[in-house]
Design a protein around this motif. Structure first.
Motif, PDB file in Angstrom:
ATOM      1  N   ILE A   1      11.086   1.404  -1.708  1.00 15.31           N
ATOM      2  CA  ILE A   1      11.390   2.534  -2.589  1.00 15.31           C
ATOM      3  C   ILE A   1      10.503   2.463  -3.836  1.00 15.31           C
ATOM      4  N   ALA A   2      10.316   1.237  -4.358  1.00 17.34           N
ATOM      5  CA  ALA A   2       9.404   1.086  -5.508  1.00 17.34           C
ATOM      6  C   ALA A   2       8.006   1.571  -5.120  1.00 17.34           C
ATOM      7  N   ASP A   3       7.569   1.176  -3.947  1.00 16.62           N
ATOM      8  CA  ASP A   3       6.245   1.569  -3.444  1.00 16.62           C
ATOM      9  C   ASP A   3       6.146   3.089  -3.294  1.00 16.62           C
ATOM     10  N   MET A   4       7.194   3.677  -2.733  1.00 19.99           N
ATOM     11  CA  MET A   4       7.252   5.131  -2.546  1.00 19.99           C
ATOM     12  C   MET A   4       7.155   5.839  -3.897  1.00 19.99           C
ATOM     13  N   TRP A   5       7.832   5.295  -4.879  1.00 20.33           N
ATOM     14  CA  TRP A   5       7.843   5.854  -6.232  1.00 20.33           C
ATOM     15  C   TRP A   5       6.452   5.695  -6.857  1.00 20.33           C
ATOM     16  N   LEU A   6       5.861   4.512  -6.667  1.00 21.74           N
ATOM     17  CA  LEU A   6       4.517   4.255  -7.213  1.00 21.74           C
ATOM     18  C   LEU A   6       3.477   5.202  -6.617  1.00 21.74           C
ATOM     19  N   ARG A   7       3.677   5.562  -5.350  1.00 20.08           N
ATOM     20  CA  ARG A   7       2.703   6.429  -4.676  1.00 20.08           C
ATOM     21  C   ARG A   7       3.114   7.895  -4.687  1.00 20.08           C
ATOM     22  N   TYR A   8       4.156   8.221  -5.412  1.00 17.33           N
ATOM     23  CA  TYR A   8       4.658   9.609  -5.438  1.00 17.33           C
ATOM     24  C   TYR A   8       3.543  10.554  -5.868  1.00 17.33           C
ATOM     25  N   ASP A   9       3.259  11.534  -5.058  1.00 15.34           N
ATOM     26  CA  ASP A   9       2.207  12.497  -5.393  1.00 15.34           C
ATOM     27  C   ASP A   9       2.451  13.804  -4.642  1.00 15.34           C
ATOM     28  N   PRO A  10       3.250  14.691  -5.249  1.00 17.10           N
ATOM     29  CA  PRO A  10       3.580  15.941  -4.565  1.00 17.10           C
ATOM     30  C   PRO A  10       2.356  16.841  -4.399  1.00 17.10           C
ATOM     31  N   LEU A  11       1.323  16.633  -5.219  1.00 18.72           N
ATOM     32  CA  LEU A  11       0.096  17.424  -5.067  1.00 18.72           C
ATOM     33  C   LEU A  11      -0.593  17.034  -3.768  1.00 18.72           C
ATOM     34  N   ARG A  12      -0.815  15.721  -3.600  1.00 20.93           N
ATOM     35  CA  ARG A  12      -1.428  15.229  -2.367  1.00 20.93           C
ATOM     36  C   ARG A  12      -0.642  15.725  -1.152  1.00 20.93           C
ATOM     37  N   ASP A  13       0.683  15.597  -1.222  1.00 17.01           N
ATOM     38  CA  ASP A  13       1.507  15.959  -0.065  1.00 17.01           C
ATOM     39  C   ASP A  13       1.359  17.437   0.281  1.00 17.01           C
ATOM     40  N   ALA A  14       1.234  18.284  -0.756  1.00 20.91           N
ATOM     41  CA  ALA A  14       1.152  19.725  -0.511  1.00 20.91           C
ATOM     42  C   ALA A  14      -0.293  20.177  -0.330  1.00 20.91           C
ATOM     43  N   GLY A  15      -1.245  19.244  -0.498  1.00 23.86           N
ATOM     44  CA  GLY A  15      -2.649  19.600  -0.323  1.00 23.86           C
ATOM     45  C   GLY A  15      -3.180  20.541  -1.396  1.00 23.86           C
ATOM     46  N   VAL A  16      -2.680  20.357  -2.636  1.00 23.28           N
ATOM     47  CA  VAL A  16      -3.185  21.173  -3.752  1.00 23.28           C
ATOM     48  C   VAL A  16      -3.746  20.254  -4.834  1.00 23.28           C
ATOM     49  N   GLN A  17      -4.408  20.874  -5.830  1.00 22.43           N
ATOM     50  CA  GLN A  17      -5.083  20.068  -6.856  1.00 22.43           C
ATOM     51  C   GLN A  17      -4.312  19.994  -8.168  1.00 22.43           C
ATOM     52  N   THR A  18      -3.531  21.000  -8.475  1.00 21.80           N
ATOM     53  CA  THR A  18      -2.893  21.060  -9.798  1.00 21.80           C
ATOM     54  C   THR A  18      -1.414  21.419  -9.666  1.00 21.80           C
ATOM     55  N   TYR A  19      -0.684  21.118 -10.743  1.00 26.76           N
ATOM     56  CA  TYR A  19       0.742  21.443 -10.735  1.00 26.76           C
ATOM     57  C   TYR A  19       1.006  22.949 -10.731  1.00 26.76           C
ATOM     58  N   PRO A  20       0.247  23.733 -11.493  1.00 24.92           N
ATOM     59  CA  PRO A  20       0.477  25.191 -11.372  1.00 24.92           C
ATOM     60  C   PRO A  20       0.279  25.686  -9.933  1.00 24.92           C
ATOM     61  N   GLU A  21      -0.720  25.140  -9.249  1.00 20.31           N
ATOM     62  CA  GLU A  21      -0.891  25.492  -7.829  1.00 20.31           C
ATOM     63  C   GLU A  21       0.333  25.079  -7.010  1.00 20.31           C
ATOM     64  N   LEU A  22       0.800  23.848  -7.300  1.00 23.00           N
ATOM     65  CA  LEU A  22       1.958  23.350  -6.547  1.00 23.00           C
ATOM     66  C   LEU A  22       3.150  24.282  -6.714  1.00 23.00           C
ATOM     67  N   PHE A  23       3.421  24.613  -7.985  1.00 24.23           N
ATOM     68  CA  PHE A  23       4.630  25.396  -8.236  1.00 24.23           C
ATOM     69  C   PHE A  23       4.438  26.886  -7.960  1.00 24.23           C
ATOM     70  N   ALA A  24       3.193  27.297  -7.745  1.00 19.99           N
ATOM     71  CA  ALA A  24       2.973  28.677  -7.287  1.00 19.99           C
ATOM     72  C   ALA A  24       3.712  28.880  -5.963  1.00 19.99           C
ATOM     73  N   ARG A  25       3.829  27.813  -5.180  1.00 19.07           N
ATOM     74  CA  ARG A  25       4.562  27.892  -3.915  1.00 19.07           C
ATOM     75  C   ARG A  25       6.047  28.156  -4.167  1.00 19.07           C
ATOM     76  N   SER A  26       6.563  27.537  -5.240  1.00 15.05           N
ATOM     77  CA  SER A  26       7.968  27.770  -5.611  1.00 15.05           C
ATOM     78  C   SER A  26       8.165  29.197  -6.078  1.00 15.05           C
ATOM     79  N   ALA A  27       7.195  29.666  -6.872  1.00 14.66           N
ATOM     80  CA  ALA A  27       7.293  31.036  -7.400  1.00 14.66           C
ATOM     81  C   ALA A  27       7.273  32.045  -6.248  1.00 14.66           C
ATOM     82  N   ALA A  28       6.358  31.828  -5.310  1.00 13.07           N
ATOM     83  CA  ALA A  28       6.223  32.758  -4.187  1.00 13.07           C
ATOM     84  C   ALA A  28       7.498  32.808  -3.352  1.00 13.07           C
TER      85      ALA A  28
END
Lengths: 401, 401
Positions: A293-320
């Motif tokens: 779990i520590a490792d998972m937390w250390l590697r947490y990267d929702p951008l990588r997972d969603a294949g986007v570069q920035t947080y506004p891009e990431l959350f554009a998916r939420s907005a849509a």
């Protein structure tokens, strides 16, 4: 206070097979995995009233009521596990009202409370996986729990809720699979791993790695790395509980003990108190799960997972997808500092995601989210009832059946 | 910048004998102890221009100039030790002006840079003391350094200065022996061990105790507890250096390394950077000394030492002796938080001790006191020249000889 929900039983969901293995984000495959979970309340006919609740680092599927044992936990289901960790929030007429909603809480993949993890038996060897259990990312946990939702016929969640690390998972799910949820509630959480968190987690990793009993994670045939795990717990516990509360509890709960290490003599209450916390914890937790779990937390990267570069891009998916976020901060939190939620909210704003940000004031630190339902319940109740915008505040919502 | 003072040599002061042993605060006696020290500048005829400088946790007697080796340090005097730790502050025309003052800096009793400590040979056995070296309190360090001052004929110091743990020692000396000093300068320090500091120190103690090579402190005939000591260093380093600076340094100084622990794979720069800091440190420091200083800090209690009940009582001794305190805070310090200096100053005010409190603003965190002489030198210079009150600001002070 309303009474607790009745005694709960852990259920087990199995997915994957030799022919269709479960594939982790790392590419590693297991022929099958198990997800241990509990549910509270009833799923309605439309299957539209489900809430997925993510637990925190040391939590489990057992969020509410009383569960006195879980098969396959090898004695780790100690008395400290019996009462649900969010029982103050989950039950009839509580924030997550079991008269209205169907709440699901599942143990993380990699966990030690019934879900597949390093202590599980590897069918290929007949022995525990140990170091051979794959690296787990938050997206793997999300994937395993979505498979569980699929099996229950739940296409879209009413809400996903998570506090602490659970909040990271809630955001990961909401942005990876925006179509699966409308309401997103990260409590005392963030959207990235800060430098301070990284350093604190890395210390905990080393505390376990340095224990001579750790042996790379293959310790199940001998002594467990208990000293290392206890130290890791102490390092994190310091960030969960407000220091004044630690001092208060140390004075009240623990006698000034004669604890003796090999050289150092423990003399102060807060030292005995922390040692006691550490020792209690190792009875109920697996060091390999902790590391994962520590490792998972250390590697947490929702951008990588969603294949986007920035947080506004990431959350554009939420907005849509028309998602709405309710973000809670605790003013005295120094595990996930209020600045982290402010950063999250600023990203949401930039992406024009509907959101509400509430700071609760507490002297309990990060742990407030476990202890003070009165600070969170009004907003949670209104949100879940759909009464979170100006025009809907008074809308009555029927109970299920 | 003015040039550094010339190459310095550590001198050794011996005190105590079989007939007149050195008695520690714990009551334990050693037949004799050694204090390793350096001096800079010249003692004037009246012996009235001496400044005692206390080093911090991992420091040494070597405050200024260059010292390439110190006898009896068994390879621990690595390149990291060559340059004086406060060379930016000590030298001709610097804050501690060697043209005017005679500056003394001594390694703590229990240390590993030439003063008697756990790695020193026990004359009774012919082997290192290890766990048999007595518990050291700040008052023992003070006592050993006052004995050194006695041997130099210095009855009263012009000033005592200490940063971090050194500030705790400065206050201990000033309140235990108010007649020995007029000017007291605690920098980025405090007057008690807070709960947070206690927890952080206790984690470091456990990191070393958990190392299988520690063996209660009797490890000199085998491998040293290097992993434990490195972890302890990393835990404290996090509080010394501002997190932004850690992030910056990690990007600039360290390649994204392939460091591999037994299970965990290091992937982030800040993890490599911290590991590197830890590994570098264990080459130059002794784990038993580290533990003794942590222990000394954990047990710091200037009230107990002075036999009083409250801080106003403690500082009444300072007021009666006509002492003046210059207290420095660093706004970004999270080793000794600014609140701690504010607490100290509030005690001084209640006791009617002459004092001045200055906060420097820095993005470097606790370590600012090592790196940014420009923030401290004006006030230090004026203070030491006696130009610290309204009426004396322009008073000219002659140089020595």
């Amino acid at each position: 206070m309303s009474k607790a929900v009745k005694t709960e039983e852990t259920k087990f969901f199995h997915t994957g097979s030799a022919a269709e293995p479960f594939t982790f984000a790392s590419g590693v495959q297991l022929p099958g995995i198990t997800v241990a979970y509990e549910t509270y309340g009833k799923l309605n006919a439309a299957k539209s009233n489900a809430i997925l609740l993510f637990h925190a680092l040391s939590g489990s599927q057992h969020a509410a009521g009383v569960t006195t044992d879980v098969p396959g936990t090898d004695g780790r289901w100690t008395e400290d596990c019996h009462n649900g960790w969010w029982d103050l929030f989950v039950g009839p007429d509580k924030a997550l009202d079991t008269k209205r909603y169907f709440i699901i809480c599942a143990n993380y993949l990699g966990g030690c409370y019934g879900s597949s993890g390093p202590a599980s038996i590897n069918p290929a060897t007949g022995k525990p996986y140990g170091s051979d259990f794959p690296e787990v990312r938050t997206s793997d946990v999300v994937k395993s729990q979505l498979a569980l939702l699929d099996s229950l016929g739940i296409k879209q969640l009413h809400a996903v809720i998570g506090a602490s690390v659970g909040g990271l998972l809630a955001i990961n799910l909401a942005t990876l699979h925006p179509e699966r949820v409308k309401l997103v509630v990260p409590i005392a959480s963030g959207c990235r791993t800060t430098v301070l968190t990284r350093l604190t987690l890395f210390e905990q990793v080393l505390a376990i790695e340095n224990d001579p009993h750790f042996r790379g994670g293959n310790f199940y045939d001998g002594a467990a790395p208990e000293y290392g795990l206890a130290l890791a717990r102490m390092i994190s516990h310091k960030t969960f509980v407000h220091l004044d509360a630690i001092e208060r509890r140390a004075r009240q709960d623990v006698k000034n003990g004669g604890d003796t290490l090999s050289w150092y003599r423990v003399q102060h209450n807060v030292e005995s108190y922390m040692l006691h916390q550490g020792k209690k914890f190792v009875k109920r937790f697996d060091a390999n799960t902790y590391l994962r779990i520590a490792d998972m937390w250390l590697r947490y990267d929702p951008l990588r997972d969603a294949g986007v570069q920035t947080y506004p891009e990431l959350f554009a998916r939420s907005a849509a997808a028309g998602q709405h976020y309710l973000v809670f901060s605790i003013d005295s939190d120094f595990c996930f500092y209020p600045e982290e939620q402010a950063e999250l909210v600023s990203h949401l704003e930039k992406a024009e995601v509907s959101n509400m940000h509430i700071t609760v004031h507490s002297d309990k630190g990060h742990d407030s989210f476990l202890l003070e339902p009165q600070l969170y319940t009004p907003h949670l109740s209104f949100l879940l009832e759909g009464r979170w915008n100006k025009g809907s505040l008074a809308r009555p919502v029927p109970e299920v059946e």
